[in-house]
Design an enzyme around this catalytic site. Structure first.
Site, PDB file in Angstrom:
ATOM      1  CE  LYS A 177      39.624  73.178 -13.754  1.00 18.28           C
ATOM      2  NZ  LYS A 177      39.289  71.972 -12.979  1.00 18.28           N
ATOM      3  CG  ASN A 178      40.214  69.283 -15.709  1.00 16.88           C
ATOM      4  OD1 ASN A 178      40.289  69.970 -14.686  1.00 16.88           O
ATOM      5  ND2 ASN A 178      39.054  68.963 -16.266  1.00 16.88           N
ATOM      6  CB  CYS A 205      30.285  68.996  -6.156  1.00 20.97           C
ATOM      7  SG  CYS A 205      30.202  68.180  -7.722  1.00 20.97           S
ATOM      8  NE  ARG A 232      36.917  74.907  -8.763  1.00 19.77           N
ATOM      9  CZ  ARG A 232      36.210  73.912  -9.262  1.00 19.77           C
ATOM     10  NH1 ARG A 232      34.904  73.986  -9.330  1.00 19.77           N
ATOM     11  NH2 ARG A 232      36.785  72.825  -9.705  1.00 19.77           N
TER      12      ARG A 232
HETATM   13  C1  UD1 Z   1      37.045  64.914 -14.416  1.00 25.73           C
HETATM   14  C2  UD1 Z   1      37.304  66.369 -14.727  1.00 25.73           C
HETATM   15  C3  UD1 Z   1      35.994  67.112 -14.895  1.00 25.73           C
HETATM   16  C4  UD1 Z   1      35.112  66.425 -15.920  1.00 25.73           C
HETATM   17  C5  UD1 Z   1      34.978  64.940 -15.622  1.00 25.73           C
HETATM   18  C6  UD1 Z   1      34.257  64.177 -16.716  1.00 25.73           C
HETATM   19  C7  UD1 Z   1      39.413  66.768 -13.599  1.00 25.73           C
HETATM   20  C8  UD1 Z   1      40.124  67.416 -12.475  1.00 25.73           C
HETATM   21  N1  UD1 Z   1      38.076  66.932 -13.637  1.00 25.73           N
HETATM   22  O1  UD1 Z   1      36.341  64.874 -13.178  1.00 25.73           O
HETATM   23  O2  UD1 Z   1      36.273  68.447 -15.308  1.00 25.73           O
HETATM   24  O3  UD1 Z   1      33.828  67.005 -15.902  1.00 25.73           O
HETATM   25  O4  UD1 Z   1      36.287  64.334 -15.456  1.00 25.73           O
HETATM   26  O5  UD1 Z   1      34.913  64.322 -17.919  1.00 25.73           O
HETATM   27  O6  UD1 Z   1      40.011  66.155 -14.455  1.00 25.73           O
HETATM   28  N2  UD1 Z   1      32.335  57.899 -10.854  1.00 25.73           N
HETATM   29  C9  UD1 Z   1      31.971  56.842 -10.057  1.00 25.73           C
HETATM   30  N3  UD1 Z   1      32.884  56.367  -9.155  1.00 25.73           N
HETATM   31  C10 UD1 Z   1      34.127  56.870  -9.032  1.00 25.73           C
HETATM   32  C11 UD1 Z   1      34.507  57.951  -9.862  1.00 25.73           C
HETATM   33  C12 UD1 Z   1      33.586  58.439 -10.769  1.00 25.73           C
HETATM   34  O7  UD1 Z   1      30.844  56.365 -10.123  1.00 25.73           O
HETATM   35  O8  UD1 Z   1      34.906  56.379  -8.204  1.00 25.73           O
HETATM   36  C13 UD1 Z   1      31.375  58.461 -11.827  1.00 25.73           C
HETATM   37  C14 UD1 Z   1      30.998  59.914 -11.544  1.00 25.73           C
HETATM   38  O9  UD1 Z   1      29.958  60.013 -10.617  1.00 25.73           O
HETATM   39  C15 UD1 Z   1      30.574  60.389 -12.930  1.00 25.73           C
HETATM   40  C16 UD1 Z   1      31.512  59.609 -13.848  1.00 25.73           C
HETATM   41  O10 UD1 Z   1      32.016  58.529 -13.091  1.00 25.73           O
HETATM   42  O11 UD1 Z   1      29.267  60.022 -13.178  1.00 25.73           O
HETATM   43  C17 UD1 Z   1      32.663  60.389 -14.422  1.00 25.73           C
HETATM   44  O12 UD1 Z   1      33.340  61.057 -13.373  1.00 25.73           O
HETATM   45  P1  UD1 Z   1      34.915  61.279 -13.381  1.00 25.73           P
HETATM   46  O13 UD1 Z   1      35.455  61.021 -14.735  1.00 25.73           O
HETATM   47  O14 UD1 Z   1      35.496  60.533 -12.239  1.00 25.73           O
HETATM   48  O15 UD1 Z   1      35.017  62.819 -13.077  1.00 25.73           O
HETATM   49  P2  UD1 Z   1      36.223  63.498 -12.376  1.00 25.73           P
HETATM   50  O16 UD1 Z   1      37.446  62.692 -12.610  1.00 25.73           O
HETATM   51  O17 UD1 Z   1      35.864  63.865 -10.978  1.00 25.73           O
END
Ligand code: UD1
Length: 417
Positions: A22-23, A117, A397
């Site tokens: 999915k990801n 979330c 999901r």
């Molecule tokens: C993706 C995955 C999710 C997984 C996560 C971590 C998808 C669709 N989802 O989510 O299943 O759990 O990676 O492996 O691929 N952060 C910031 N600023 C930002 C973006 C992120 O501070 O602009 C922080 C987040 O709060 C978190 C960390 O970075 O603590 C990692 O998050 P991130 O890798 O961005 O998660 P997702 O990409 O949303």
């Protein structure tokens, strides 16, 4: 609303086929916005988030067909809206992935901010910071990010936290920017490399994906292509834990064990017997399950998306294990439900102390997020009596008919509408 009923006690045995990731499929679908040509994807899992993504593309004017045989045919020739509305983003944060492609190709986007979330704050500041460094103006108005640019240019972007969708968004935007973009401290998750592979198939020039530095040389336009999505490593990992926790013997096929090195190494330390082939693996659960501490980190370390499932396993361990969650600040909601099933878990900030040797008993439990739902089913597989998992829409999901796959392995499990 559907519920899942599990009666614990059966060791799982047999063979299970893993669906596409999915990801990896979600960013691939967003990437279709980068060209007016047709993108054909294979091995797309038929799960709720993919259907939400289809709806999002269709509302923008794209042709988007997703079949339950794993094929998706996407064509963004006639995009009349450059907006991702709140109603869709609130059900699927990954909708933020359209931001980079829209700004890259159309120079304009309006995407709802995802907000909080169940597993933490999950900001998108790094997505916006990167786009701004590439020459976009990003403003937050009425809960939406409004981004516009005269034209993106290459930039050197250092992300201070490793972000998966942030890396993907910026990589997609950079494919059509003027000049070279360098993404530093990029995510090296296999899903990022899968997206890079698709983008290269579309004509993008990308190097270094899979490492912490990704270089993208912008091109004038991208074209259509066919691409096969990688297998879902979290689904495979979930079945590996299912085999271990039930002391079963499960062959997991159509997967990529190479993407699961940290998870399989950890499971082997808990006593499971694991054998690996290039596209399949076999997990034999053993007694006792050895309690082993674990910490989540970005890839290639142990993934946060397997933390809840591992916690279910540790409730059956022979001692104590400390589980440390370093990625998301609030990702232990499943522990509270496991405690209701008789588990001995103490939460202290980002750490959970899980004491094993506690027999679980079935209960009515509430799933708080996607992976939490899976972990509660795993707990249910070894609990005495009936476990009812509510809010199954979380599970839907991201897992493709998990109850059917588990039932075929001998689990006493059913979906009740
Ligand atoms: C993706 C995955 C999710 C997984 C996560 C971590 C998808 C669709 N989802 O989510 O299943 O759990 O990676 O492996 O691929 N952060 C910031 N600023 C930002 C973006 C992120 O501070 O602009 C922080 C987040 O709060 C978190 C960390 O970075 O603590 C990692 O998050 P991130 O890798 O961005 O998660 P997702 O990409 O949303």
């Amino acid at each position: 609303m559907d519920k899942i009923r599990v009666v614990g006690g059966n060791p799982l045995a047999g063979r299970v086929e893993i669906s596409g990731a999915k990801n990896a499929a979600l960013p691939a679908m967003a990437a279709s916005l980068l060209t007016a040509d047709t993108i054909q994807l294979e091995n797309v899992p038929y799960v709720r988030d993919i259907l939400t993504s289809r709806k999002l593309l269709q509302e923008m004017g794209a042709e988007a067909e997703v079949r339950d045989d794993g094929t998706a045919i996407l064509k963004a020739a006639d995009i009349h809206s450059r907006e991702a509305p709140y109603e869709l983003v609130k059900t699927m944060r990954a909708a933020i992935l359209v931001l980079g492609p829209l700004v890259g190709r159309f120079k304009k986007a309006r995407v709802s901010l995802p907000g909080g979330c169940a597993i933490g704050a999950r900001p998108v500041n790094l997505h916006l910071m990167g786009l701004e460094q590439m020459g976009a103006k990003c403003e937050v108005v009425h809960g939406y990010v409004e981004a516009s640019t005269e034209g993106l240019h290459g930039a050197r972007i250092l992300m201070d936290t490793v972000t998966v969708t942030g890396t993907e968004n910026l990589m997609m935007a950079a494919t059509l920017a003027d000049g070279e973009t360098v993404l530093d401290n990029a995510a090296c998750e296999p899903e990022v490399s899968d997206l890079a592979g698709l983008l290269r198939g579309m004509g993008a020039q990308i190097e270094g994906d899979g490492s912490r530095t990704i270089r993208i040389q912008g091109v004038r336009e991208l074209r259509g292509c066919r691409h096969r999505i990688i297998p879902d490593r979290v689904e495979a990992g979930t079945f590996a834990v299912a085999a271990a926790i039930t002391r079963g013997d499960v062959e997991i096929v159509n997967c990529c064990p190479q993407h699961l090195t940290a998870v399989l190494t950890q499971l082997a330390q808990t006593g499971a017997e694991i054998s690996v082939e290039p596209n399949s693996l076999r997990v034999r659960g053993k007694d006792p399950i050895v309690s082993k501490s674990m910490t989540t980190h970005p890839y290639p370390a142990f993934p946060t998306d397997m933390q809840a499932q591992y916690m279910a396993l540790m409730t059956q361990g022979d001692g104590s294990a400390v589980i440390t969650e370093t990625i998301f600040e609030n990702r232990f909601m499943h522990a509270l439900e496991m405690i209701r099933m008789g588990a001995d878990i103490t939460i202290d900030g980002r750490q959970a102390l899980v004491k094993g040797r506690k027999p679980l008993t079935g209960a009515k439990v509430l799933a708080s997020d996607l992976r939490a739902s899976a972990s509660l089913i795993l707990a249910g597989l070894v609990a005495k009596g009936e476990t009812w998992v509510d809010r199954v829409y979380h599970l839907d999901r991201g897992y493709c008919r998990i109850e059917d796959k588990l039932a075929r392995l001998g689990a006493n499990i059913e979906r009740v509408s």
